[in-house]
Motif scaffolding. Sequence first.
Motif, PDB file in Angstrom:
ATOM      1  N   PHE A 165       0.835  -1.198   0.000  1.00 54.78           N
ATOM      2  CA  PHE A 165       0.000   0.000   0.000  1.00 54.78           C
ATOM      3  C   PHE A 165       0.870   1.248   0.000  1.00 54.78           C
ATOM      4  N   LEU A 166       1.897   1.253   0.846  1.00 60.84           N
ATOM      5  CA  LEU A 166       2.785   2.409   0.937  1.00 60.84           C
ATOM      6  C   LEU A 166       3.540   2.631  -0.376  1.00 60.84           C
ATOM      7  N   ILE A 167       4.106   1.578  -0.922  1.00 59.93           N
ATOM      8  CA  ILE A 167       4.875   1.696  -2.169  1.00 59.93           C
ATOM      9  C   ILE A 167       3.957   2.124  -3.320  1.00 59.93           C
ATOM     10  N   ASP A 168       2.791   1.492  -3.430  1.00 60.52           N
ATOM     11  CA  ASP A 168       1.859   1.863  -4.496  1.00 60.52           C
ATOM     12  C   ASP A 168       1.334   3.285  -4.322  1.00 60.52           C
ATOM     13  N   GLY A 169       1.357   3.778  -3.082  1.00 56.62           N
ATOM     14  CA  GLY A 169       0.912   5.134  -2.801  1.00 56.62           C
ATOM     15  C   GLY A 169       1.992   6.183  -2.979  1.00 56.62           C
ATOM     16  N   GLY A 170       3.182   5.763  -3.385  1.00 59.08           N
ATOM     17  CA  GLY A 170       4.232   6.722  -3.693  1.00 59.08           C
ATOM     18  C   GLY A 170       5.353   6.823  -2.681  1.00 59.08           C
ATOM     19  N   VAL A 171       5.356   5.968  -1.665  1.00 61.17           N
ATOM     20  CA  VAL A 171       6.457   5.972  -0.703  1.00 61.17           C
ATOM     21  C   VAL A 171       7.610   5.179  -1.307  1.00 61.17           C
ATOM     22  N   ASP A 172       8.776   5.791  -1.339  1.00 63.93           N
ATOM     23  CA  ASP A 172       9.966   5.153  -1.896  1.00 63.93           C
ATOM     24  C   ASP A 172      10.248   3.848  -1.147  1.00 63.93           C
ATOM     25  N   GLU A 173      10.647   2.820  -1.880  1.00 60.02           N
ATOM     26  CA  GLU A 173      10.920   1.514  -1.272  1.00 60.02           C
ATOM     27  C   GLU A 173      12.026   1.596  -0.216  1.00 60.02           C
ATOM     28  N   ASN A 174      13.019   2.462  -0.418  1.00 60.16           N
ATOM     29  CA  ASN A 174      14.060   2.639   0.597  1.00 60.16           C
ATOM     30  C   ASN A 174      13.485   3.181   1.896  1.00 60.16           C
ATOM     31  N   VAL A 175      12.478   4.035   1.795  1.00 61.83           N
ATOM     32  CA  VAL A 175      11.822   4.584   2.986  1.00 61.83           C
ATOM     33  C   VAL A 175      11.008   3.493   3.670  1.00 61.83           C
ATOM     34  N   VAL A 176      10.269   2.713   2.899  1.00 60.38           N
ATOM     35  CA  VAL A 176       9.442   1.632   3.452  1.00 60.38           C
ATOM     36  C   VAL A 176      10.291   0.633   4.230  1.00 60.38           C
ATOM     37  N   ASN A 177      11.502   0.391   3.767  1.00 58.63           N
ATOM     38  CA  ASN A 177      12.376  -0.582   4.414  1.00 58.63           C
ATOM     39  C   ASN A 177      13.308   0.036   5.447  1.00 58.63           C
ATOM     40  N   ASP A 178      13.103   1.291   5.782  1.00 59.60           N
ATOM     41  CA  ASP A 178      13.931   2.000   6.739  1.00 59.60           C
ATOM     42  C   ASP A 178      13.253   2.037   8.110  1.00 59.60           C
ATOM     43  N   SER A 179      14.050   2.249   9.146  1.00 61.47           N
ATOM     44  CA  SER A 179      13.526   2.303  10.505  1.00 61.47           C
ATOM     45  C   SER A 179      12.496   3.413  10.699  1.00 61.47           C
ATOM     46  N   ALA A 228       9.984   3.982   8.989  1.00 59.84           N
ATOM     47  CA  ALA A 228       8.660   3.506   8.593  1.00 59.84           C
ATOM     48  C   ALA A 228       8.098   2.435   9.520  1.00 59.84           C
ATOM     49  N   VAL A 229       8.864   2.013  10.514  1.00 59.80           N
ATOM     50  CA  VAL A 229       8.399   0.937  11.398  1.00 59.80           C
ATOM     51  C   VAL A 229       7.080   1.313  12.067  1.00 59.80           C
ATOM     52  N   GLY A 230       6.972   2.528  12.563  1.00 59.08           N
ATOM     53  CA  GLY A 230       5.753   2.951  13.254  1.00 59.08           C
ATOM     54  C   GLY A 230       4.527   2.918  12.364  1.00 59.08           C
ATOM     55  N   VAL A 231       4.644   3.436  11.154  1.00 57.58           N
ATOM     56  CA  VAL A 231       3.480   3.463  10.265  1.00 57.58           C
ATOM     57  C   VAL A 231       3.126   2.058   9.789  1.00 57.58           C
ATOM     58  N   ILE A 232       4.119   1.213   9.581  1.00 58.79           N
ATOM     59  CA  ILE A 232       3.820  -0.177   9.209  1.00 58.79           C
ATOM     60  C   ILE A 232       3.114  -0.877  10.362  1.00 58.79           C
ATOM     61  N   CYS A 233       3.588  -0.664  11.575  1.00 53.79           N
ATOM     62  CA  CYS A 233       2.921  -1.242  12.749  1.00 53.79           C
ATOM     63  C   CYS A 233       1.480  -0.758  12.856  1.00 53.79           C
ATOM     64  N   ARG A 234       1.266   0.543  12.626  1.00 57.57           N
ATOM     65  CA  ARG A 234      -0.088   1.107  12.697  1.00 57.57           C
ATOM     66  C   ARG A 234      -0.976   0.476  11.632  1.00 57.57           C
ATOM     67  N   GLY A 235      -0.455   0.329  10.421  1.00 65.20           N
ATOM     68  CA  GLY A 235      -1.229  -0.294   9.350  1.00 65.20           C
ATOM     69  C   GLY A 235      -1.566  -1.746   9.648  1.00 65.20           C
ATOM     70  N   ALA A 265       1.457   7.994   6.018  1.00 63.51           N
ATOM     71  CA  ALA A 265       1.842   7.477   4.700  1.00 63.51           C
ATOM     72  C   ALA A 265       2.056   8.636   3.729  1.00 63.51           C
ATOM     73  N   ALA A 266       1.176   9.631   3.782  1.00 66.56           N
ATOM     74  CA  ALA A 266       1.325  10.800   2.909  1.00 66.56           C
ATOM     75  C   ALA A 266       2.618  11.544   3.225  1.00 66.56           C
ATOM     76  N   GLN A 267       2.945  11.679   4.496  1.00 71.02           N
ATOM     77  CA  GLN A 267       4.197  12.343   4.878  1.00 71.02           C
ATOM     78  C   GLN A 267       5.403  11.575   4.346  1.00 71.02           C
ATOM     79  N   LEU A 268       5.383  10.260   4.496  1.00 71.68           N
ATOM     80  CA  LEU A 268       6.516   9.449   4.059  1.00 71.68           C
ATOM     81  C   LEU A 268       6.668   9.440   2.545  1.00 71.68           C
ATOM     82  N   SER A 269       5.589   9.709   1.820  1.00 70.98           N
ATOM     83  CA  SER A 269       5.691   9.734   0.360  1.00 70.98           C
ATOM     84  C   SER A 269       6.570  10.893  -0.115  1.00 70.98           C
ATOM     85  N   LEU A 270       6.798  11.875   0.746  1.00 67.01           N
ATOM     86  CA  LEU A 270       7.640  13.019   0.411  1.00 67.01           C
ATOM     87  C   LEU A 270       9.088  12.843   0.863  1.00 67.01           C
TER      88      LEU A 270
END
Length: 96
Positions: free
Chosen positions: A38-52, A54-61, A82-87
């Motif tokens: 969801f995050l990657i398809d929504g425009g969050v860079d894969e490096n961000v998704v796999n970074d520390s 993003a742990v909180g937002v992944i946990c929340r999701g 998620a919108a914040q991380l997309s930037l």
Amino acid sequence: MATVNDETLLTEIKTRLDITGNYHDGKLNGYIEDVKGFLIDGGVDENVVNDSCAVGVICRGVADLWNYGEGGEFSSYFKQRAAQLSLKHIEEENES
């Protein structure tokens, strides 16, 4: 910032959701993949998704999906974060 592997992420989510043992690992790993997708398809860079970071937002999701089952919706906090991380952009270590 540091890359977070799948095992560490699963452990962190189980800690935050107060889940013990490994009975639910399959379901949790599925939710993790859904949230990351969801995050990657929504425009969050894969490096961000796999970074520390993003742990909180992944946990929340994952918590949103865990608590609402198959008909679940993501919380407004999850969507806002998620919108914040997309930037955000994180360079790979081997990039110059």
